[in-house]
Design a protein around this motif. Structure first.
Motif, PDB file in Angstrom:
ATOM      1  N   ILE A  44       0.816  -1.071   0.143  1.00 29.73           N
ATOM      2  CA  ILE A  44       0.255  -0.042   0.417  1.00 29.73           C
ATOM      3  C   ILE A  44       1.119   1.517   0.251  1.00 29.73           C
ATOM      4  CG2 ILE A  44      -1.597   1.356   1.983  1.00 29.73           C
ATOM      5  CD1 ILE A  44      -3.031  -1.201  -0.315  1.00 29.73           C
ATOM      6  N   VAL A  45       2.317   1.124   0.870  1.00 30.61           N
ATOM      7  CA  VAL A  45       3.149   2.630   0.330  1.00 30.61           C
ATOM      8  C   VAL A  45       3.134   2.493  -0.966  1.00 30.61           C
ATOM      9  CG1 VAL A  45       4.863   3.474   1.046  1.00 30.61           C
ATOM     10  CG2 VAL A  45       3.847   1.608   3.325  1.00 30.61           C
ATOM     11  N   TYR A  46       3.486   1.411  -1.319  1.00 29.42           N
ATOM     12  CA  TYR A  46       4.891   1.660  -2.683  1.00 29.42           C
ATOM     13  C   TYR A  46       3.264   1.779  -3.889  1.00 29.42           C
ATOM     14  CZ  TYR A  46       5.890  -0.558  -7.361  1.00 29.42           C
ATOM     15  OH  TYR A  46       5.652  -0.498  -8.944  1.00 29.42           O
ATOM     16  N   TRP A  47       2.489   1.114  -4.177  1.00 31.34           N
ATOM     17  CA  TRP A  47       0.929   1.535  -3.748  1.00 31.34           C
ATOM     18  C   TRP A  47       0.383   3.374  -3.740  1.00 31.34           C
ATOM     19  CZ3 TRP A  47      -4.479   3.120  -3.731  1.00 31.34           C
ATOM     20  CH2 TRP A  47      -5.015   2.771  -4.757  1.00 31.34           C
ATOM     21  N   SER A  48       1.029   3.313  -2.958  1.00 32.34           N
ATOM     22  CA  SER A  48       0.115   5.001  -2.926  1.00 32.34           C
ATOM     23  C   SER A  48       1.123   5.861  -3.249  1.00 32.34           C
ATOM     24  CB  SER A  48       0.277   5.282  -1.369  1.00 32.34           C
ATOM     25  OG  SER A  48      -1.237   4.582  -0.519  1.00 32.34           O
ATOM     26  N   VAL A  49       3.025   5.325  -2.971  1.00 31.97           N
ATOM     27  CA  VAL A  49       3.684   6.811  -3.400  1.00 31.97           C
ATOM     28  C   VAL A  49       4.026   6.655  -4.527  1.00 31.97           C
ATOM     29  CG1 VAL A  49       6.157   7.682  -3.359  1.00 31.97           C
ATOM     30  CG2 VAL A  49       4.392   6.790  -1.926  1.00 31.97           C
ATOM     31  N   ASN A  50       3.193   5.727  -5.039  1.00 30.48           N
ATOM     32  CA  ASN A  50       3.490   5.641  -7.267  1.00 30.48           C
ATOM     33  C   ASN A  50       2.415   6.238  -7.383  1.00 30.48           C
ATOM     34  OD1 ASN A  50       4.878   4.747  -9.403  1.00 30.48           O
ATOM     35  ND2 ASN A  50       3.567   2.885  -9.272  1.00 30.48           N
ATOM     36  N   GLN A  51       0.962   6.055  -7.389  1.00 34.26           N
ATOM     37  CA  GLN A  51       0.049   7.078  -7.381  1.00 34.26           C
ATOM     38  C   GLN A  51       0.285   8.855  -7.494  1.00 34.26           C
ATOM     39  OE1 GLN A  51      -3.274   5.990  -8.229  1.00 34.26           O
ATOM     40  NE2 GLN A  51      -1.910   3.938  -8.464  1.00 34.26           N
ATOM     41  N   ILE A  52       0.864   9.200  -6.648  1.00 36.58           N
ATOM     42  CA  ILE A  52       1.202  10.478  -6.076  1.00 36.58           C
ATOM     43  C   ILE A  52       2.014  10.765  -7.850  1.00 36.58           C
ATOM     44  CG2 ILE A  52       2.482  12.172  -4.682  1.00 36.58           C
ATOM     45  CD1 ILE A  52       1.381  10.325  -2.246  1.00 36.58           C
ATOM     46  N   GLY A  53       3.247  10.368  -7.626  1.00 41.01           N
ATOM     47  CA  GLY A  53       4.164  10.200  -9.253  1.00 41.01           C
ATOM     48  C   GLY A  53       5.417  10.068  -8.389  1.00 41.01           C
ATOM     49  N   VAL A  54       6.103  10.084  -7.410  1.00 45.17           N
ATOM     50  CA  VAL A  54       7.449   9.651  -7.949  1.00 45.17           C
ATOM     51  C   VAL A  54       7.771   8.051  -8.271  1.00 45.17           C
ATOM     52  CG1 VAL A  54       8.618   8.609  -5.527  1.00 45.17           C
ATOM     53  CG2 VAL A  54       6.757   9.930  -5.016  1.00 45.17           C
ATOM     54  N   GLY A  55       9.144   8.555  -8.481  1.00 47.46           N
ATOM     55  CA  GLY A  55       9.291   7.227  -9.491  1.00 47.46           C
ATOM     56  C   GLY A  55       9.223   5.731  -8.758  1.00 47.46           C
ATOM     57  N   ARG A  56       9.901   4.864  -9.695  1.00 48.64           N
ATOM     58  CA  ARG A  56       9.723   3.373  -9.322  1.00 48.64           C
ATOM     59  C   ARG A  56      10.765   3.825  -8.147  1.00 48.64           C
ATOM     60  NH1 ARG A  56       8.889   1.426 -14.471  1.00 48.64           N
ATOM     61  NH2 ARG A  56       7.074   0.315 -14.453  1.00 48.64           N
ATOM     62  N   LEU A  57      11.888   4.205  -7.942  1.00 49.21           N
ATOM     63  CA  LEU A  57      13.132   4.350  -7.257  1.00 49.21           C
ATOM     64  C   LEU A  57      12.446   4.641  -5.761  1.00 49.21           C
ATOM     65  CD1 LEU A  57      15.680   2.959  -6.706  1.00 49.21           C
ATOM     66  CD2 LEU A  57      16.553   5.514  -6.863  1.00 49.21           C
ATOM     67  N   GLY A  58      12.166   5.359  -5.675  1.00 48.68           N
ATOM     68  CA  GLY A  58      10.798   6.185  -4.432  1.00 48.68           C
ATOM     69  C   GLY A  58      10.169   5.116  -4.044  1.00 48.68           C
ATOM     70  N   ALA A  59       9.410   4.482  -4.676  1.00 50.64           N
ATOM     71  CA  ALA A  59       8.019   3.958  -4.654  1.00 50.64           C
ATOM     72  C   ALA A  59       8.839   2.485  -4.114  1.00 50.64           C
ATOM     73  CB  ALA A  59       7.115   3.894  -5.639  1.00 50.64           C
TER      74      ALA A  59
END
Length: 156
Positions: A44-59
């Motif tokens: 969920i943290v990965y998915w949420s951060v990815n939805q915000i627009g942060v790249g794959r590395l950050g997510a």
């Protein structure tokens, strides 16, 4: 599909993936539910951060950091090694599809496409490794400070 429906579906399937993998590698039954919680929280943290627009590395970094910190806490609660929670908890973040596609592209002779996919897998892997390393460092610092505080209280 509404946002809450997407969140619930993501949580459920990440939990099932973590618990299913935990059953496959014979995680003790007393730790299975927390393995699922760890995996679904990381996803969920990965998915949420990815939805915000942060790249794959950050997510992936933030997802792995979440999994790592939770695993240290769960290991203390259940009195188990941290690795029991780490392996099933990280399963939802592992880049299986790009790795498969990279191998397939190499076999088919599409080397340019394979290079792009391999780079994607490497980026995700580095993000996961960095998240775990930071979580381990945070855990060590926290428990070292806690021990020092306890020792000071016992001396007084």
């Amino acid at each position: 599909m509404s946002l809450w429906t997407e969140v619930i579906i993501n949580l459920a399937f990440a939990w099932l993936a973590s618990v299913g993998f935990g059953l496959t590698i014979n995680v003790p039954h007393r730790a299975l539910i927390l393995c699922g919680v760890s995996g679904s929280a990381g996803w969920i943290v990965y998915w949420s951060v990815n939805q915000i627009g942060v790249g794959r590395l950050g997510a992936n970094f933030l997802g792995a950091l979440c999994v790592g910190v939770l695993d240290i806490i769960f290991a203390r609660i259940k009195n188990c090694p941290v690795i029991i929670f780490n392996i099933p908890g990280i399963v939802p973040l592992v880049p299986g599809v790009p790795a498969y596609q990279a191998v397939r592209a190499m076999v088919e002779g599409q080397l340019s496409n394979a290079e792009d996919l391999i780079l994607r897998v490497i980026i995700v892997t580095v993000g996961i490794a960095m998240g775990f390393m930071l979580a381990q460092s945070i855990g060590e610092i926290f428990f070292k400070m806690r021990r020092k505080r306890k020792n000071k209280r016992n001396l007084v």
